[in-house]
Design a protein around this motif. Sequence first.
Motif, mmCIF file in Angstrom:
data_model
loop_
_atom_site.group_PDB
_atom_site.id
_atom_site.type_symbol
_atom_site.label_atom_id
_atom_site.label_comp_id
_atom_site.label_asym_id
_atom_site.label_seq_id
_atom_site.Cartn_x
_atom_site.Cartn_y
_atom_site.Cartn_z
ATOM 1 N N GLN A 73 0.835 -1.210 0.000
ATOM 2 C CA GLN A 73 0.000 0.000 0.000
ATOM 3 C C GLN A 73 0.867 1.257 0.000
ATOM 4 N N SER A 74 2.171 1.082 0.186
ATOM 5 C CA SER A 74 3.157 2.164 0.126
ATOM 6 C C SER A 74 4.530 1.517 0.289
ATOM 7 N N GLY A 75 5.511 2.034 -0.442
ATOM 8 C CA GLY A 75 6.859 1.494 -0.304
ATOM 9 C C GLY A 75 7.661 2.158 0.801
ATOM 10 N N GLN A 76 7.001 3.064 1.519
ATOM 11 C CA GLN A 76 7.724 3.974 2.412
ATOM 12 C C GLN A 76 8.712 3.314 3.376
ATOM 13 N N LEU A 77 8.272 2.282 4.084
ATOM 14 C CA LEU A 77 9.143 1.736 5.129
ATOM 15 C C LEU A 77 10.442 1.218 4.516
ATOM 16 N N TYR A 78 10.327 0.624 3.333
ATOM 17 C CA TYR A 78 11.520 0.141 2.634
ATOM 18 C C TYR A 78 12.362 1.313 2.132
ATOM 19 N N MET A 79 11.665 2.388 1.744
ATOM 20 C CA MET A 79 12.407 3.568 1.268
ATOM 21 C C MET A 79 13.177 4.220 2.425
ATOM 22 N N GLU A 80 12.652 4.087 3.644
ATOM 23 C CA GLU A 80 13.405 4.592 4.802
ATOM 24 C C GLU A 80 14.693 3.791 4.979
ATOM 25 N N ALA A 81 14.593 2.467 4.791
ATOM 26 C CA ALA A 81 15.809 1.646 4.861
ATOM 27 C C ALA A 81 16.783 2.075 3.767
ATOM 28 N N ALA A 82 16.225 2.338 2.570
ATOM 29 C CA ALA A 82 17.068 2.737 1.433
ATOM 30 C C ALA A 82 17.733 4.091 1.684
ATOM 31 N N ALA A 83 16.997 5.016 2.328
ATOM 32 C CA ALA A 83 17.575 6.339 2.601
ATOM 33 C C ALA A 83 18.761 6.225 3.552
ATOM 34 N N MET A 84 18.692 5.254 4.490
ATOM 35 C CA MET A 84 19.805 5.059 5.419
ATOM 36 C C MET A 84 20.999 4.436 4.696
ATOM 37 N N ALA A 85 20.733 3.815 3.534
ATOM 38 C CA ALA A 85 21.819 3.213 2.749
ATOM 39 C C ALA A 85 22.348 4.153 1.683
ATOM 40 N N PHE A 86 21.463 4.997 1.107
ATOM 41 C CA PHE A 86 21.859 5.781 -0.081
ATOM 42 C C PHE A 86 21.608 7.278 0.040
ATOM 43 N N GLY A 87 21.089 7.757 1.162
ATOM 44 C CA GLY A 87 20.929 9.197 1.359
ATOM 45 C C GLY A 87 19.617 9.748 0.817
ATOM 46 N N LYS A 88 19.586 9.992 -0.502
ATOM 47 C CA LYS A 88 18.348 10.508 -1.104
ATOM 48 C C LYS A 88 17.867 9.505 -2.153
ATOM 49 N N VAL A 89 16.669 9.011 -1.961
ATOM 50 C CA VAL A 89 16.149 7.949 -2.832
ATOM 51 C C VAL A 89 14.725 8.287 -3.269
ATOM 52 N N PHE A 90 14.295 7.687 -4.368
ATOM 53 C CA PHE A 90 12.881 7.779 -4.732
ATOM 54 C C PHE A 90 12.437 6.471 -5.359
ATOM 55 N N ASP A 139 13.078 7.792 17.139
ATOM 56 C CA ASP A 139 13.423 7.201 18.433
ATOM 57 C C ASP A 139 12.873 5.773 18.521
ATOM 58 N N HIS A 140 13.748 4.824 18.839
ATOM 59 C CA HIS A 140 13.379 3.416 18.861
ATOM 60 C C HIS A 140 12.225 3.127 19.824
ATOM 61 N N TYR A 168 20.729 1.525 14.506
ATOM 62 C CA TYR A 168 22.069 1.641 13.930
ATOM 63 C C TYR A 168 22.189 2.951 13.154
ATOM 64 N N GLY A 169 22.512 4.009 13.854
ATOM 65 C CA GLY A 169 22.723 5.299 13.186
ATOM 66 C C GLY A 169 21.436 5.940 12.727
ATOM 67 N N SER A 170 20.465 6.019 13.631
ATOM 68 C CA SER A 170 19.192 6.675 13.294
ATOM 69 C C SER A 170 19.409 8.168 13.078
ATOM 70 N N VAL A 171 18.885 8.709 11.995
ATOM 71 C CA VAL A 171 19.054 10.147 11.720
ATOM 72 C C VAL A 171 17.706 10.758 11.336
#
Length: 432
Positions: free
Chosen positions: A183-200, A365-366, A392-395
């Motif tokens: 229903q949305s790719g968002q949660l995976y995109m958050e993982a991707a942002a932590m790997a690649f910075g800016k993603v779409f 925040d975890h 692991y390095g939450s930003v």
Amino acid sequence: MESIQILDAKKHVGETVQIGAWVANKRSSGKIAFLQLRDGTAYFQGIVVKSEVGEEVFQLAKNLNQETAVLVTGKIREDSRSKFGYEIGISGLEVVGESHDYPITPKEHGTDFLMDHRHLWLRSSKQHAIMQIRNEIIRATYEFFNKNGFIKIDPPILTGSAPEGTTDLFETNYFDQKAYLSQSGQLYMEAAAMAFGKVFSFGPTFRAEKSKTRRHLIEFWMIEPEMAFMHQEESLEVQEQYVAFLVQNVLDNCDYALDVLGRDREVLKKYTKLPFPRISYDDAVALLQKNGFDDIQWGDDFGSPHETFIANSFDQPVFILNYPKAIKPFYMKPHPTREDVVICADMIAPEGYGEIIGGSERAIDHEYLLEQIRAHGLDENEYSWYLDLRKYGSVPHTGFGLGLERTVTWLSGIEHVRESIPFPRLLNRIYP
Ligand code: 4AD
Ligand code: MG
């Protein structure tokens, strides 16, 4: 002799060329036949003059049925009277595929009939124009994010998570497990942002929403950018720049489509001016109450009459900021000084087209997130990978989702979202 697409007519004026096309319509007198042709790239006129082609070809042209596929040969000429601007003076004509009793005639048809024949309806000039605009929005999307340093990441379609709530999920069997259509790719995109910075991302999403409105599809496409080390205010700037860029590119590159749709360019031009106005949820409620909407209380979600009223109070797309926490998903960042709202924004399109973007800053925040996952009745084991992102390095990070079909509907100026996608999936329709 060269085979061309009519879209390239400009480069071939005065030349004799061959074009594969279908007959959309025709009219004729005793001496001349006008064929309304389409070759997939545009609609154009072919002119057959009896004294030039002879009796046999002229009779063939005169008797062509609607949607017959033909190969036409002839000379490209400028034609200042038509929208398209070029025509072909036909010297040779060959039938490739016959057509009999084409169901969609030039007369008016009802919507149900057209929807049942969507596979053929797509051939009409209006549908053609809408798909050109859709294509341009997709093209410009890639250009915008590529030139701004984003990388495209494809989240999965079969998932075990429910970012936007569990009520409208499509469930399916995944061998001996349960899975949902995304229903949305968002949660995976958050993982991707932590790997690649800016993603779409750009992909299909599914919602079993029982809404039968002119804005809701069951299957729609979403563009979901996610940005690490970024706060909400910067995200709003990316959002307005992106939307203004889409509008500008439609204006620059979809002249013919805008003409076919009769879309007023002066209206669209207003949407390229930045910044877009911002109004808080609190102020939006007050504005509505002041203007006679007795049905809205602080804490309610807006319906389409509310969104339309708010949008009409501005002349541009408008951001509504910081909604009540209780009506938004679990992942949104809590407000630093208020318990009752979260840091988020919806972008509402003008002219009554409704919400085109939903976005927020994300909770980082975890402990807070774990609490929210539990409070929303979600299974924390299914989200343990997501919670890892906070270990692991939450930003700070923020992102949004733009609904492609709502944007196409708005920029095309059409009534209903069902015409903005080639084969719409609606509450009561999965055919054709
Ligand atoms: O507001 P939504 O539900 O936001 C999200 O899904 C976030 N996870 C996005 C993110 O932050 N990455 O949906 C985003 C947009 C809406 O603003 C709307 O344009 C479109 O998706 N949309 C629909 N379009 C057509 N039919 C539907 N049923 C839609 N539901 C949402
Ligand atoms: Mg939303």
